[in-house]
Design an enzyme around this catalytic site. Structure first.
Site, short mmCIF file in Angstrom:
data_model
loop_
_atom_site.label_atom_id
_atom_site.label_comp_id
_atom_site.label_asym_id
_atom_site.label_seq_id
_atom_site.Cartn_x
_atom_site.Cartn_y
_atom_site.Cartn_z
CD GLU A 393 -2.97 -1.24 -0.17
OE1 GLU A 393 -2.82 -0.12 -0.77
OE2 GLU A 393 -2.82 -2.17 -0.08
CG HIS A 520 -9.84 -6.07 -7.02
ND1 HIS A 520 -9.41 -7.88 -5.57
CD2 HIS A 520 -8.56 -5.73 -6.44
CE1 HIS A 520 -8.67 -7.08 -4.89
NE2 HIS A 520 -8.46 -6.08 -5.55
O1 X8Z Z 1 -6.00 -5.59 -3.85
C1 X8Z Z 1 -5.06 -5.59 -3.56
C2 X8Z Z 1 -3.99 -4.56 -1.86
C3 X8Z Z 1 -4.80 -2.80 -2.83
S1 X8Z Z 1 -4.58 -2.83 -3.93
C4 X8Z Z 1 -4.30 -5.18 -1.30
N1 X8Z Z 1 -4.21 -6.53 -4.22
C5 X8Z Z 1 -5.05 -8.26 -4.59
C6 X8Z Z 1 -6.00 -8.39 -4.00
O2 X8Z Z 1 -6.16 -8.72 -2.77
O3 X8Z Z 1 -6.68 -9.28 -4.09
C7 X8Z Z 1 -2.83 -7.08 -3.80
C8 X8Z Z 1 -2.46 -8.38 -3.94
C9 X8Z Z 1 -3.37 -8.56 -4.99
ZN ZN Z 2 -2.31 -2.63 -4.56
#
Ligand code: X8Z
Ligand code: ZN
Length: 631
Positions: A393, A520
């Site tokens: 982060e 996401h």
């Molecule tokens: O979403 C994230 C970060 C914030 S950009 C915590 N990541 C992905 C996830 O958690 O799915 C980092 C690795 C992949």
């Molecule tokens: Zn990130």
């Protein structure tokens, strides 16, 4: 948050204000084009900041009111940005200075969910987007009794709903159960419980897809997926081919790790739970989405292996609390020559989960005003895993600060994979030697434990690769219409099977909406960036290790304290998105393409070791026809 980094709605962030109109058609001269982008940047910067503030409050204090208030501002932003994006076509075919042409291109691609011009539809789209993310944040699994206990027979309170005598769990608690428990009933309950939050999102998600596709078509894209793939300084189809090339580079390493992990999990849980030659059930890998497997390291590491550093235990032993974890992260960046974080970072961030309100726990890094108001929102806990995420982060925040001198439309990562790779590239320097240097570890273990450390790293870094790829493979199929709502879940598990060799622990149907249980998807954050970042971070790390004068195996390098490595990194960060990423990558690494060579070099000794362990065991998996087919 601002654009990519932040997930939110979309994306975005930059926007023109609601009342603002794109200027009324002067002749499409270069001067008119420059005036056009200048106005767009001014307006979008102003409205983007408002949108960021509203999003921040909505994500750190979820209520119906903050959701509505945020949706209103996001809508203004998105409608304005879309109007500017549509206005760029006026300059198609006009010879323009490179920076102006680039800004027009970026303007056109700036929204991840472009709203249709019909105002009612634009309002509907924004409400859906904001509402889906808030619902994910509220996600709670309630059940009678405790996790893993038998559920009362039929007629009892429906799972996921009643809160009376029941126990309720949110994502952190359920994730902790997946890390700590070895009881398959608890693991299954936690997995199933979290996935029960998603079905109510399915219809709204399908509508969201429809509406954002309409917006994308108005911009001339076939669908939103094509639009997302167009943001990489190359044609969308060439980009897809690049992804496939990178995946083929790393696939043998993944397959070897999969086979080894499967064998060890089979020994732990038995043939009925983990078939010796089949797919691994998704609830046994120590992570809700089976995306990173480092938490099962204690199960899969060979009994005779030399002990490795357990960062979670070290942090507890030292009494390092969450703010102190962030101080370590900040200290790494300042050791490279970057300025320390502004005071407001510490007073305005949300670093741990508040007890008194609902928040979106998924970690994100925000750049509220495109200047100094950077923040992190995270429900961090004192674990080694979160220690790495803290660095991830902070990488976003240091990137944002480095490019704040760029014009608004260039204030972004070289591409979104770069934004995701920076903190991770730094975190690769969290070696035993580094931990000793900063006083977290008394004595670094001998090199005999190198293989164990590489295995631990691979369980996170390598295991993630197919997951990082498949989320958007699914979404691209959804946006293109190749997969319809009637097949959402089937298509999801077909991709999980194909790429990951992972299967659902219980039968699924189209009443489930398992993609919706991954942040996401409801938050509409593109995901290919994380796949790219997994590869890129090793390229960047290797370049900085070289700059720091490291010799010896790549995996032992820490560039902590190297001003030379820091200067190299700063040049890349300061450029933001002002130039094609191929150029800045070349300046940093001497390589013009994304390439998994550095990652393969890092893990080379482990690959040899894995192949030896796998001798005499099945490697790979077959996907049953009923899983691989969608209608
Ligand atoms: O979403 C994230 C970060 C914030 S950009 C915590 N990541 C992905 C996830 O958690 O799915 C980092 C690795 C992949
Ligand atoms: Zn990130």
């Amino acid at each position: 948050m601002r654009r990519h980094v932040a997930f939110l709605l979309a994306a975005l962030l930059t926007g023109a204000s609601a009342g603002a109109q794109a200027p009324a058609s002067p002749a499409p001269s270069p001067a008119a084009a420059r005036a056009f982008v200048d106005s767009a940047e001014r307006e979008l910067a102003t409205l983007g900041e408002k949108a960021n503030r509203a999003s921040w409050v909505a994500a750190t204090y979820i209520t119906d009111d903050t959701e509505r208030l945020s949706a209103d501002v996001q809508e203004r932003y998105a409608v304005a940005a879309q109007r500017w994006a549509l206005g760029t076509t006026r300059f198609d075919g006009v010879q323009l200075p490179a920076d102006v042409r680039r800004k027009l291109t970026l303007l056109k691609l700036s929204l991840v969910a472009p709203p249709p011009s019909d105002p009612a539809k634009a309002a509907e789209l924004t409400r859906l987007a904001v509402g889906l993310e808030a619902d994910y944040g509220r996600g709670t699994y309630c059940r009678p009794g405790k996790l893993g206990e038998p559920l009362p027979a039929a007629g009892a309170a429906p799972v996921g709903a009643a809160r009376g005598d029941s126990t309720c769990y949110q994502i952190n608690a359920l994730s902790r159960a997946l890390v700590e428990s070895r009881d398959p009933n608890v693991l299954l309950d936690a997995w199933r419980g979290w996935h029960s939050i998603a079905p109510p999102m399915k219809d709204r998600y399908a509508r969201f897809v429809q509406l954002s596709n309409e917006g994308a078509r108005e911009l001339g894209f076939r669908d939103v997926g094509v639009m997302w793939r167009s943001g990489y300084d190359m044609p969308a189809d060439a980009f897809s081919a690049e992804l496939e090339r990178l995946w083929q580079q790393v696939r043998p390493l993944y397959v070897a790790l999969h086979a080894y992990t499967r064998t060890r999990l089979n020994q732990q849980y038995g043939d009925a739970a983990v078939p010796k030659d089949g797919m691994i059930p998704a609830h046994l890998l120590g992570n809700m989405w089976a995306q990173e497997w480092g938490n099962v390291f204690p199960i899969v590491s060979p009994a005779a292996a030399a002990p490795t550093v357990d960062l979670t235990k070290l942090l507890a032993a030292k009494g390092t609390d969450v703010p102190a974890m962030f101080r370590f992260g900040e200290g790494f960046f300042t050791s490279l020559g970057f300025d320390s974080l502004p005071k407001t970072f510490w007073t305005r961030s949300m670093l741990t989960k508040p007890r008194d309100r609902e928040v979106v726990c998924h970690a994100s890094a925000w750049d509220i005003d495109a200047q100094d108001d950077v923040r992190i929102k995270m429900c961090a806990e004192r674990t080694g895993e979160d220690f790495v995420t803290v660095h991830h982060e902070l990488g976003h925040n240091f990137y944002q600060r480095a490019y704040k001198g760029q014009p608004f439309l260039f204030q972004n990562g070289a591409h979104d994979g770069f934004h995701e790779a920076i903190g991770d590239a730094v975190a690769l320097s969290i070696t035993p030697g580094y931990l000793q240097q900063v006083g977290l570890l008394a004595q670094a273990p001998s090199t005999a434990s190198d293989t164990s450390r590489l295995l631990q790293q691979a369980l996170d870094k390598v295991a993630f690769l197919p997951f990082g790829l498949l989320i958007d493979q699914w979404r691209w199929q959804v946006f293109s219409g190749q997969v319809t709502p009637a097949d959402y879940n089937r298509a999801w598990w077909a991709l999980r099977a194909k790429y990951q060799g992972v299967a659902p622990p219980v039968a699924r149907t189209e009443a489930d909406f398992d993609p919706g249980a991954k942040y996401h998807v409801p938050a509409n954050t593109p995901y290919t960036r994380y796949f790219l970042a997994r590869v890129l971070q090793f390229q960047l790390y290797r370049a900085m290790c070289r700059e720091a004068g490291h010799t010896g195996p790549l995996y032992r390098c820490s560039f902590y304290g190297s001003k030379a490595a820091g200067a190299k990194l700063a040049r890349l960060l300061e450029a933001g998105q002002s130039r094609p990423w191929q150029e800045v990558l070349f300046e940093m690494t001497g390589e013009r393409r994304m390439d998994a060579g550095a990652m393969m070099e890092y893990f080379a000794p482990l690959k040899i070791w894995l192949d030896r362990q796998n001798a005499g065991h099945p490697v790979g998996w077959t996907v049953p026809a009923q899983v691989s087919q969608t209608r």
